[in-house]
Design a protein around this motif. Structure first.
Motif, PDB file in Angstrom:
ATOM      1  N   MET A   1       6.530  -2.671   9.270  1.00 39.68           N
ATOM      2  CA  MET A   1       5.541  -1.623   9.271  1.00 39.68           C
ATOM      3  C   MET A   1       4.536  -1.895   8.160  1.00 39.68           C
ATOM      4  SD  MET A   1       6.084   2.282   8.286  1.00 39.68           S
ATOM      5  CE  MET A   1       4.685   3.080   7.659  1.00 39.68           C
ATOM      6  N   ARG A   2       3.290  -1.798   8.501  1.00 39.81           N
ATOM      7  CA  ARG A   2       2.222  -1.980   7.517  1.00 39.81           C
ATOM      8  C   ARG A   2       1.250  -0.816   7.632  1.00 39.81           C
ATOM      9  NH1 ARG A   2       2.014  -7.868   6.231  1.00 39.81           N
ATOM     10  NH2 ARG A   2       3.740  -8.695   7.414  1.00 39.81           N
ATOM     11  N   PHE A   3       0.683  -0.445   6.494  1.00 34.37           N
ATOM     12  CA  PHE A   3      -0.250   0.668   6.494  1.00 34.37           C
ATOM     13  C   PHE A   3      -1.286   0.453   5.404  1.00 34.37           C
ATOM     14  CE2 PHE A   3       3.532   1.682   4.057  1.00 34.37           C
ATOM     15  CZ  PHE A   3       3.029   2.118   2.834  1.00 34.37           C
TER      16      PHE A   3
ATOM     17  N   GLY B   1     -10.834   5.453  -4.442  1.00 36.16           N
ATOM     18  CA  GLY B   1     -11.873   4.690  -3.759  1.00 36.16           C
ATOM     19  C   GLY B   1     -11.510   3.244  -3.445  1.00 36.16           C
ATOM     20  N   GLN B   2     -10.370   2.787  -3.876  1.00 35.29           N
ATOM     21  CA  GLN B   2      -9.936   1.402  -3.625  1.00 35.29           C
ATOM     22  C   GLN B   2      -8.888   1.395  -2.517  1.00 35.29           C
ATOM     23  OE1 GLN B   2     -10.085  -1.365  -6.384  1.00 35.29           O
ATOM     24  NE2 GLN B   2      -9.022  -2.856  -5.127  1.00 35.29           N
ATOM     25  N   GLU B   3      -9.056   0.499  -1.550  1.00 33.48           N
ATOM     26  CA  GLU B   3      -8.103   0.424  -0.444  1.00 33.48           C
ATOM     27  C   GLU B   3      -6.971  -0.547  -0.774  1.00 33.48           C
ATOM     28  OE1 GLU B   3      -8.394  -1.347   3.895  1.00 33.48           O
ATOM     29  OE2 GLU B   3      -9.382   0.622   3.781  1.00 33.48           O
ATOM     30  N   TYR B   4      -5.773  -0.141  -0.417  1.00 31.35           N
ATOM     31  CA  TYR B   4      -4.573  -0.954  -0.623  1.00 31.35           C
ATOM     32  C   TYR B   4      -3.820  -1.064   0.698  1.00 31.35           C
ATOM     33  CZ  TYR B   4      -5.324   0.001  -5.595  1.00 31.35           C
ATOM     34  OH  TYR B   4      -5.853   0.098  -6.841  1.00 31.35           O
ATOM     35  N   ARG B   5      -2.907  -2.001   0.749  1.00 33.24           N
ATOM     36  CA  ARG B   5      -2.036  -2.151   1.919  1.00 33.24           C
ATOM     37  C   ARG B   5      -0.594  -2.048   1.450  1.00 33.24           C
ATOM     38  NH1 ARG B   5      -4.926  -3.624   6.278  1.00 33.24           N
ATOM     39  NH2 ARG B   5      -6.921  -4.590   5.913  1.00 33.24           N
TER      40      ARG B   5
ATOM     41  N   VAL C   1       2.284   7.241  -3.919  1.00 32.20           N
ATOM     42  CA  VAL C   1       1.804   6.071  -4.660  1.00 32.20           C
ATOM     43  C   VAL C   1       2.218   6.187  -6.121  1.00 32.20           C
ATOM     44  CG1 VAL C   1      -0.257   4.776  -5.341  1.00 32.20           C
ATOM     45  CG2 VAL C   1      -0.166   5.870  -3.097  1.00 32.20           C
ATOM     46  N   ASN C   2       2.622   5.070  -6.693  1.00 32.81           N
ATOM     47  CA  ASN C   2       2.934   5.011  -8.119  1.00 32.81           C
ATOM     48  C   ASN C   2       1.608   5.039  -8.879  1.00 32.81           C
ATOM     49  OD1 ASN C   2       3.583   4.318 -10.732  1.00 32.81           O
ATOM     50  ND2 ASN C   2       4.832   2.555 -10.195  1.00 32.81           N
TER      51      ASN C   2
ATOM     52  N   THR D   1      -0.477  -0.372  -6.300  1.00 35.17           N
ATOM     53  CA  THR D   1      -0.046  -1.291  -5.239  1.00 35.17           C
ATOM     54  C   THR D   1       1.352  -0.944  -4.729  1.00 35.17           C
ATOM     55  OG1 THR D   1       0.801  -2.840  -6.886  1.00 35.17           O
ATOM     56  CG2 THR D   1      -1.445  -3.207  -6.096  1.00 35.17           C
ATOM     57  N   GLU D   2       2.082  -0.083  -5.456  1.00 30.69           N
ATOM     58  CA  GLU D   2       3.412   0.342  -5.038  1.00 30.69           C
ATOM     59  C   GLU D   2       3.307   1.672  -4.308  1.00 30.69           C
ATOM     60  OE1 GLU D   2       5.829   0.545  -8.534  1.00 30.69           O
ATOM     61  OE2 GLU D   2       5.689  -1.600  -8.913  1.00 30.69           O
ATOM     62  N   SER D   3       3.746   1.693  -3.064  1.00 27.90           N
ATOM     63  CA  SER D   3       3.639   2.908  -2.266  1.00 27.90           C
ATOM     64  C   SER D   3       4.815   3.026  -1.310  1.00 27.90           C
ATOM     65  CB  SER D   3       2.335   2.888  -1.470  1.00 27.90           C
ATOM     66  OG  SER D   3       2.344   1.787  -0.579  1.00 27.90           O
ATOM     67  N   ILE D   4       4.986   4.239  -0.792  1.00 18.75           N
ATOM     68  CA  ILE D   4       6.058   4.504   0.158  1.00 18.75           C
ATOM     69  C   ILE D   4       5.627   5.657   1.050  1.00 18.75           C
ATOM     70  CG2 ILE D   4       7.282   6.113  -1.342  1.00 18.75           C
ATOM     71  CD1 ILE D   4       9.862   4.731  -0.373  1.00 18.75           C
ATOM     72  N   VAL D   5       6.012   5.600   2.310  1.00 17.83           N
ATOM     73  CA  VAL D   5       5.607   6.636   3.253  1.00 17.83           C
ATOM     74  C   VAL D   5       6.545   7.832   3.198  1.00 17.83           C
ATOM     75  CG1 VAL D   5       5.276   7.186   5.698  1.00 17.83           C
ATOM     76  CG2 VAL D   5       4.480   5.010   4.803  1.00 17.83           C
ATOM     77  N   ASP D   6       7.842   7.602   3.212  1.00 17.72           N
ATOM     78  CA  ASP D   6       8.800   8.710   3.240  1.00 17.72           C
ATOM     79  C   ASP D   6       9.744   8.581   2.055  1.00 17.72           C
ATOM     80  OD1 ASP D   6      10.137  10.989   4.338  1.00 17.72           O
ATOM     81  OD2 ASP D   6      11.714   9.641   5.007  1.00 17.72           O
ATOM     82  N   ARG D   7       9.686   9.543   1.161  1.00 21.28           N
ATOM     83  CA  ARG D   7      10.531   9.463  -0.032  1.00 21.28           C
ATOM     84  C   ARG D   7      11.703  10.441   0.019  1.00 21.28           C
ATOM     85  NH1 ARG D   7       7.270  12.387  -4.942  1.00 21.28           N
ATOM     86  NH2 ARG D   7       7.139  14.413  -3.944  1.00 21.28           N
ATOM     87  N   SER D   8      12.016  10.931   1.188  1.00 22.50           N
ATOM     88  CA  SER D   8      13.120  11.886   1.314  1.00 22.50           C
ATOM     89  C   SER D   8      14.460  11.176   1.097  1.00 22.50           C
ATOM     90  CB  SER D   8      13.097  12.554   2.686  1.00 22.50           C
ATOM     91  OG  SER D   8      13.314  11.603   3.701  1.00 22.50           O
ATOM     92  N   LEU D   9      15.386  11.932   0.547  1.00 27.24           N
ATOM     93  CA  LEU D   9      16.729  11.409   0.315  1.00 27.24           C
ATOM     94  C   LEU D   9      17.599  11.737   1.517  1.00 27.24           C
ATOM     95  CD1 LEU D   9      17.197  12.487  -3.393  1.00 27.24           C
ATOM     96  CD2 LEU D   9      16.530  10.254  -2.520  1.00 27.24           C
TER      97      LEU D   9
END
Length: 103
Positions: free
Chosen positions: A1-3, A9-13, A51-52, A57-65
């Motif tokens: 999965m990529r997003f 204002g800066q785009e990341y992947r 996002v951190n 550059t460090e990100s996550i979509v779902d942070r649920s436990l």
């Protein structure tokens, strides 16, 4: 999965969907997450990305436990920790007795 996501204002992947790493092919959790993200992609609905702030550059979509997975991991940690602790205590006692016994 990529997003893609934008911070200041800066785009990341990114590519990390969940806190949990591993094979989720048979997991209902991964199936539901995938369905939710695919539905959002089809409709063009934005999805929140965590996002951190110190490292965008460090990100996550779902942070649920996942309580079930956490309980399993805790159980395994306690079981293996208990066995290991027991072995260490027995070894310590044996060494103590041998050192205290005149030889």
């Amino acid at each position: 999965m990529r997003f893609r996501y934008t911070v200041a204002g800066q785009e990341y992947r990114g590519q990390r969907a969940s806190l949990h790493i591993g094979n989720g092919n048979a997991s209902l959790y991964y199936q539901q997450l995938g369905e939710r993200l695919e539905a959002a992609q089809r409709t063009g609905t934005p999805v929140p990305v965590w996002v951190n702030p110190a490292q965008p550059t460090e990100s996550i979509v779902d942070r649920s436990l996942r309580p079930g997975l956490l309980a399993l991991q805790l159980g395994l940690a306690l079981a293996f920790g208990g066995v290991g602790g027991n072995l260490l205590v027995r070894m310590g006692r044996t060494m103590w007795v041998r050192l205290r016994t005149p030889g």
